[in-house]
Design a protein around this motif. Structure first.
Motif, PDB file in Angstrom:
ATOM      1  N   VAL A 292      11.216  13.523  -4.207  1.00 17.28           N
ATOM      2  CA  VAL A 292       9.756  13.530  -4.220  1.00 17.28           C
ATOM      3  C   VAL A 292       9.208  12.132  -3.956  1.00 17.28           C
ATOM      4  CG1 VAL A 292       7.708  14.014  -5.609  1.00 17.28           C
ATOM      5  CG2 VAL A 292       9.704  15.520  -5.756  1.00 17.28           C
ATOM      6  N   VAL A 293       9.803  11.135  -4.573  1.00 19.18           N
ATOM      7  CA  VAL A 293       9.348   9.755  -4.378  1.00 19.18           C
ATOM      8  C   VAL A 293       9.521   9.327  -2.924  1.00 19.18           C
ATOM      9  CG1 VAL A 293       9.762   7.345  -5.017  1.00 19.18           C
ATOM     10  CG2 VAL A 293       9.778   9.128  -6.782  1.00 19.18           C
ATOM     11  N   ALA A 294      10.644   9.679  -2.334  1.00 16.68           N
ATOM     12  CA  ALA A 294      10.887   9.324  -0.931  1.00 16.68           C
ATOM     13  C   ALA A 294       9.879  10.024  -0.019  1.00 16.68           C
ATOM     14  CB  ALA A 294      12.311   9.703  -0.538  1.00 16.68           C
ATOM     15  N   MET A 295       9.580  11.275  -0.298  1.00 18.76           N
ATOM     16  CA  MET A 295       8.582  11.985   0.496  1.00 18.76           C
ATOM     17  C   MET A 295       7.212  11.324   0.368  1.00 18.76           C
ATOM     18  SD  MET A 295       9.575  15.978  -0.306  1.00 18.76           S
ATOM     19  CE  MET A 295       8.213  16.657   0.641  1.00 18.76           C
ATOM     20  N   ALA A 296       6.840  10.949  -0.845  1.00 15.49           N
ATOM     21  CA  ALA A 296       5.544  10.311  -1.062  1.00 15.49           C
ATOM     22  C   ALA A 296       5.432   9.014  -0.265  1.00 15.49           C
ATOM     23  CB  ALA A 296       5.339  10.054  -2.554  1.00 15.49           C
ATOM     24  N   ALA A 297       6.499   8.236  -0.252  1.00 16.48           N
ATOM     25  CA  ALA A 297       6.490   6.976   0.488  1.00 16.48           C
ATOM     26  C   ALA A 297       6.306   7.223   1.982  1.00 16.48           C
ATOM     27  CB  ALA A 297       7.781   6.204   0.224  1.00 16.48           C
ATOM     28  N   ARG A 298       6.979   8.238   2.514  1.00 15.30           N
ATOM     29  CA  ARG A 298       6.832   8.570   3.939  1.00 15.30           C
ATOM     30  C   ARG A 298       5.410   9.035   4.246  1.00 15.30           C
ATOM     31  NH1 ARG A 298      11.272  12.913   5.155  1.00 15.30           N
ATOM     32  NH2 ARG A 298      10.153  12.999   7.155  1.00 15.30           N
ATOM     33  N   LEU A 299       4.865   9.834   3.377  1.00 21.89           N
ATOM     34  CA  LEU A 299       3.514  10.340   3.592  1.00 21.89           C
ATOM     35  C   LEU A 299       2.480   9.221   3.539  1.00 21.89           C
ATOM     36  CD1 LEU A 299       3.838  13.499   1.348  1.00 21.89           C
ATOM     37  CD2 LEU A 299       3.571  13.526   3.838  1.00 21.89           C
ATOM     38  N   ALA A 300       2.685   8.271   2.653  1.00 19.72           N
ATOM     39  CA  ALA A 300       1.739   7.165   2.502  1.00 19.72           C
ATOM     40  C   ALA A 300       1.602   6.374   3.795  1.00 19.72           C
ATOM     41  CB  ALA A 300       2.175   6.257   1.354  1.00 19.72           C
ATOM     42  N   GLU A 301       2.664   6.346   4.575  1.00 21.56           N
ATOM     43  CA  GLU A 301       2.631   5.602   5.842  1.00 21.56           C
ATOM     44  C   GLU A 301       1.577   6.148   6.796  1.00 21.56           C
ATOM     45  OE1 GLU A 301       6.573   6.069   7.283  1.00 21.56           O
ATOM     46  OE2 GLU A 301       7.485   4.704   5.811  1.00 21.56           O
ATOM     47  N   ALA A 302       1.240   7.437   6.660  1.00 20.55           N
ATOM     48  CA  ALA A 302       0.263   8.055   7.552  1.00 20.55           C
ATOM     49  C   ALA A 302      -1.178   7.703   7.185  1.00 20.55           C
ATOM     50  CB  ALA A 302       0.442   9.574   7.541  1.00 20.55           C
TER      51      ALA A 302
ATOM     52  N   PRO B 123      -3.138   8.813   4.239  1.00 18.16           N
ATOM     53  CA  PRO B 123      -4.049   9.767   3.605  1.00 18.16           C
ATOM     54  C   PRO B 123      -4.874   9.059   2.531  1.00 18.16           C
ATOM     55  CG  PRO B 123      -1.869   9.984   2.646  1.00 18.16           C
ATOM     56  CD  PRO B 123      -1.742   8.974   3.766  1.00 18.16           C
ATOM     57  N   VAL B 124      -5.902   9.734   2.020  1.00 12.94           N
ATOM     58  CA  VAL B 124      -6.696   9.111   0.956  1.00 12.94           C
ATOM     59  C   VAL B 124      -5.924   9.047  -0.347  1.00 12.94           C
ATOM     60  CG1 VAL B 124      -8.905   9.750   1.969  1.00 12.94           C
ATOM     61  CG2 VAL B 124      -7.820  11.297   0.330  1.00 12.94           C
ATOM     62  N   GLU B 125      -4.911   9.914  -0.483  1.00 12.67           N
ATOM     63  CA  GLU B 125      -4.102   9.970  -1.696  1.00 12.67           C
ATOM     64  C   GLU B 125      -2.896  10.856  -1.416  1.00 12.67           C
ATOM     65  OE1 GLU B 125      -7.249  11.684  -3.814  1.00 12.67           O
ATOM     66  OE2 GLU B 125      -6.825  13.709  -3.080  1.00 12.67           O
ATOM     67  N   VAL B 126      -1.934  10.806  -2.313  1.00  9.73           N
ATOM     68  CA  VAL B 126      -0.805  11.737  -2.279  1.00  9.73           C
ATOM     69  C   VAL B 126      -0.798  12.476  -3.616  1.00  9.73           C
ATOM     70  CG1 VAL B 126       1.700  12.015  -2.156  1.00  9.73           C
ATOM     71  CG2 VAL B 126       0.556  10.312  -0.702  1.00  9.73           C
ATOM     72  N   ALA B 127      -0.716  13.791  -3.543  1.00 13.54           N
ATOM     73  CA  ALA B 127      -0.694  14.603  -4.762  1.00 13.54           C
ATOM     74  C   ALA B 127       0.704  15.140  -5.008  1.00 13.54           C
ATOM     75  CB  ALA B 127      -1.672  15.765  -4.653  1.00 13.54           C
ATOM     76  N   ILE B 128       1.076  15.217  -6.272  1.00 13.58           N
ATOM     77  CA  ILE B 128       2.298  15.909  -6.656  1.00 13.58           C
ATOM     78  C   ILE B 128       1.885  17.159  -7.421  1.00 13.58           C
ATOM     79  CG2 ILE B 128       3.938  14.011  -6.557  1.00 13.58           C
ATOM     80  CD1 ILE B 128       3.472  13.446  -9.465  1.00 13.58           C
TER      81      ILE B 128
ATOM     82  N   ARG C 126       6.664   6.650 -10.914  1.00 21.86           N
ATOM     83  CA  ARG C 126       7.491   6.307  -9.754  1.00 21.86           C
ATOM     84  C   ARG C 126       6.727   6.503  -8.443  1.00 21.86           C
ATOM     85  NH1 ARG C 126      13.345   8.713  -9.543  1.00 21.86           N
ATOM     86  NH2 ARG C 126      13.318   7.244  -7.805  1.00 21.86           N
ATOM     87  N   VAL C 127       5.989   7.587  -8.329  1.00 15.25           N
ATOM     88  CA  VAL C 127       5.214   7.826  -7.114  1.00 15.25           C
ATOM     89  C   VAL C 127       4.108   6.781  -6.985  1.00 15.25           C
ATOM     90  CG1 VAL C 127       3.640   9.430  -5.961  1.00 15.25           C
ATOM     91  CG2 VAL C 127       5.768  10.276  -6.964  1.00 15.25           C
ATOM     92  N   ARG C 128       3.483   6.448  -8.095  1.00 12.49           N
ATOM     93  CA  ARG C 128       2.417   5.434  -8.057  1.00 12.49           C
ATOM     94  C   ARG C 128       2.940   4.111  -7.517  1.00 12.49           C
ATOM     95  NH1 ARG C 128       0.382   1.877 -11.857  1.00 12.49           N
ATOM     96  NH2 ARG C 128       1.783   2.703 -13.449  1.00 12.49           N
ATOM     97  N   GLN C 129       4.118   3.730  -7.967  1.00 13.33           N
ATOM     98  CA  GLN C 129       4.716   2.487  -7.476  1.00 13.33           C
ATOM     99  C   GLN C 129       5.085   2.592  -5.997  1.00 13.33           C
ATOM    100  OE1 GLN C 129       8.013   1.742 -10.095  1.00 13.33           O
ATOM    101  NE2 GLN C 129       6.705   1.371 -11.884  1.00 13.33           N
ATOM    102  N   ALA C 130       5.517   3.780  -5.579  1.00 12.24           N
ATOM    103  CA  ALA C 130       5.979   3.955  -4.197  1.00 12.24           C
ATOM    104  C   ALA C 130       4.840   3.960  -3.186  1.00 12.24           C
ATOM    105  CB  ALA C 130       6.772   5.248  -4.076  1.00 12.24           C
ATOM    106  N   ILE C 131       3.647   4.407  -3.593  1.00  9.40           N
ATOM    107  CA  ILE C 131       2.552   4.538  -2.627  1.00  9.40           C
ATOM    108  C   ILE C 131       1.424   3.549  -2.863  1.00  9.40           C
ATOM    109  CG2 ILE C 131       3.079   6.991  -2.368  1.00  9.40           C
ATOM    110  CD1 ILE C 131       0.465   7.594  -3.882  1.00  9.40           C
ATOM    111  N   ASN C 132       1.529   2.704  -3.849  1.00  6.61           N
ATOM    112  CA  ASN C 132       0.496   1.720  -4.160  1.00  6.61           C
ATOM    113  C   ASN C 132       0.061   0.990  -2.878  1.00  6.61           C
ATOM    114  OD1 ASN C 132      -1.033   0.178  -6.176  1.00  6.61           O
ATOM    115  ND2 ASN C 132       0.259  -1.519  -5.544  1.00  6.61           N
TER     116      ASN C 132
END
Length: 307
Positions: A163-173, A175-180, A198-204
Motif C-alpha cells: 500500500v505504501v509503495a502504491m501511494a508513493a507511485r500515485l503521489a508522483e501524478a 493528485p490533491v490527496e491519496v486515500a486509503i 507510513r503513507v503520510r511519510q511516503a506522500i508528504n
C-alpha cells in the motif's frame, strides 16, 4: 480544546450520494439524490462525492450520473466529485461540465482489482495516474483512493509495504490527496495508525484521506486513530449507508453524523452542522423506508439545548 496532539480541524467529505447509495437494490430517484446533496450542502459539506461514472449494467444505481450532474446546485464554494474507474468514465464526467474533481480508484490486490475494474493492481495504479493527468489537462483536480488497503475479500491480508509503495507511485501524478480505504471493514486502530503514518511519510506534503466501512464495528475507532496519526481528510456517508457491489460482505460506511459528533466532541473541527446532519439522516431514513445504521441520529440530543 484538547491538549493532546490532535489537529485543530480536519476536512470532511460526504460520500453518501455515491458510495452510500451505489449498493442499494431499490433504485433511488434522481430527485432524491439531488435532495440528499442539498441536505449535505446545508449541513456544511463543501466536498461531496455526487455520483460515479461506471457501467450502468454493473451498478444500476448510478445510471443517472449525467442527470444528477445536470441538477447540481450552482455553488462556487462546493467541490463536486465524480468517481471514475477508467478514462471512458473520466471523459463522461468531464463532459458534464459540472464535476470539479475526478475520484480515481486503484486496488491493492490483483483479484479484487480484476473484480472491480477488470485489470491487475499495477494496471489500476497506471489507470489512476492517467485519470489524474486527464483531469489536469481539463483544468480540474483529481484524488486517488487505494481500495482494499487493509484487507481483501478475495486474497485476505494485504501487505502494508504494498500500500505504501502504491501511494508513493500515485503521489508522483500530483493528485490533491491519496486515500486509503478499508473497503470491507477489516481494519483496526493499531493497523490504521501504522499505515496512515507510513503513507503520510511516503506522500508528504500531499494529505492522507481515509475511507472506512463499519462492517465489524471498528469504523469510528479507526477514524479517530487515523486522525491522530495525521490523516487530514475523512470520508463519511450520511446515515451509515454503503457497500461495494464487487466486494462480498462489504457493509456501510462510517455514518457522517457519528463521525462529526465524535470529532467535534473531541475538539476537532469539521465545519459541519450536526443538528442539520441529524435532520438529514431522519429524512434519508424516510426515503430508504428503514432505520439507518447511524447511531447519533437515533439518540437524544446531547448536550441538550436549553429551552
Amino acid at each position: 480544546m484538547s491538549s493532546l496532539p490532535y489537529p485543530a480541524a480536519i476536512e470532511f467529505v460526504e460520500v453518501g450520494p455515491r458510495d452510500g447509495l451505489q449498493n442499494e437494490k431499490t433504485l433511488i430517484a434522481t430527485a432524491d439524490k439531488l435532495a440528499l446533496i442539498g441536505h449535505a450542502i446545508a449541513a456544511g459539506a463543501r466536498r461531496i462525492e455526487v455520483t460515479s461514472f461506471v457501467n450502468p449494467k454493473k451498478v444500476p444505481q448510478m445510471a443517472d450520473a449525467e442527470e444528477v450532474c445536470a441538477g447540481l446546485p450552482q455553488r462556487d464554494d462546493v467541490t463536486y466529485i465524480g468517481l471514475v474507474m477508467n478514462l471512458r468514465g473520466a471523459e463522461r464526467a468531464l463532459a458534464t461540465g459540472r464535476i470539479d474533481q475526478l475520484g480515481a480508484v486503484c486496488v491493492a490486490t490483483d483479484r479484487f482489482a480484476m473484480a472491480n475494474q477488470g485489470q491487475t493492481s499495477d494496471e489500476s495504479v497506471e489507470a489512476a495516474k492517467a485519470i489524474v493527468a486527464l483531469a489536469k489537462e481539463h483544468g480540474r483536480t483529481a484524488q486517488v483512493t487505494i481500495g482494499a488497503s487493509f484487507g481483501c475479500p478475495f486474497e485476505g491480508e494485504v501487505s502494508e509495504d504494498r500500500v505504501v509503495a502504491m501511494a508513493a507511485r500515485l503521489a508522483e501524478a500530483g493528485p490533491v490527496e491519496v486515500a486509503i480505504a478499508d473497503t470491507i471493514g477489516v481494519g483496526n486502530p493499531a493497523h490504521v495508525t501504522r499505515l496512515v503514518e507510513r503513507v503520510r511519510q511516503a506522500i508528504n506534503p500531499l494529505p492522507v484521506r481515509v475511507h472506512f466501512h463499519n462492517t465489524r464495528n471498528t469504523g469510528l475507532a479507526n477514524v479517530w486513530a487515523a486522525v491522530a496519526a495525521g490523516a487530514a481528510v475523512v470520508d463519511g456517508a450520511l446515515g451509515g449507508l454503503g457497500g461495494c457491489p464487487f466486494a462480498p460482505g462489504a457493509a456501510g460506511n462510517v455514518p457522517s453524523e457519528d463521525v462529526v459528533y465524535m470529532l467535534e466532541r473531541g475538539g476537532i473541527a469539521t465545519g459541519m452542522d450536526l443538528a442539520r446532519m441529524v435532520e438529514a439522516s431522519h429524512w434519508l431514513a424516510g426515503v430508504m423506508e428503514r432505520k439507518l445504521p447511524g447511531m447519533v441520529a437515533q439518540a437524544p440530543v446531547f448536550p441538550k439545548v436549553a429551552d
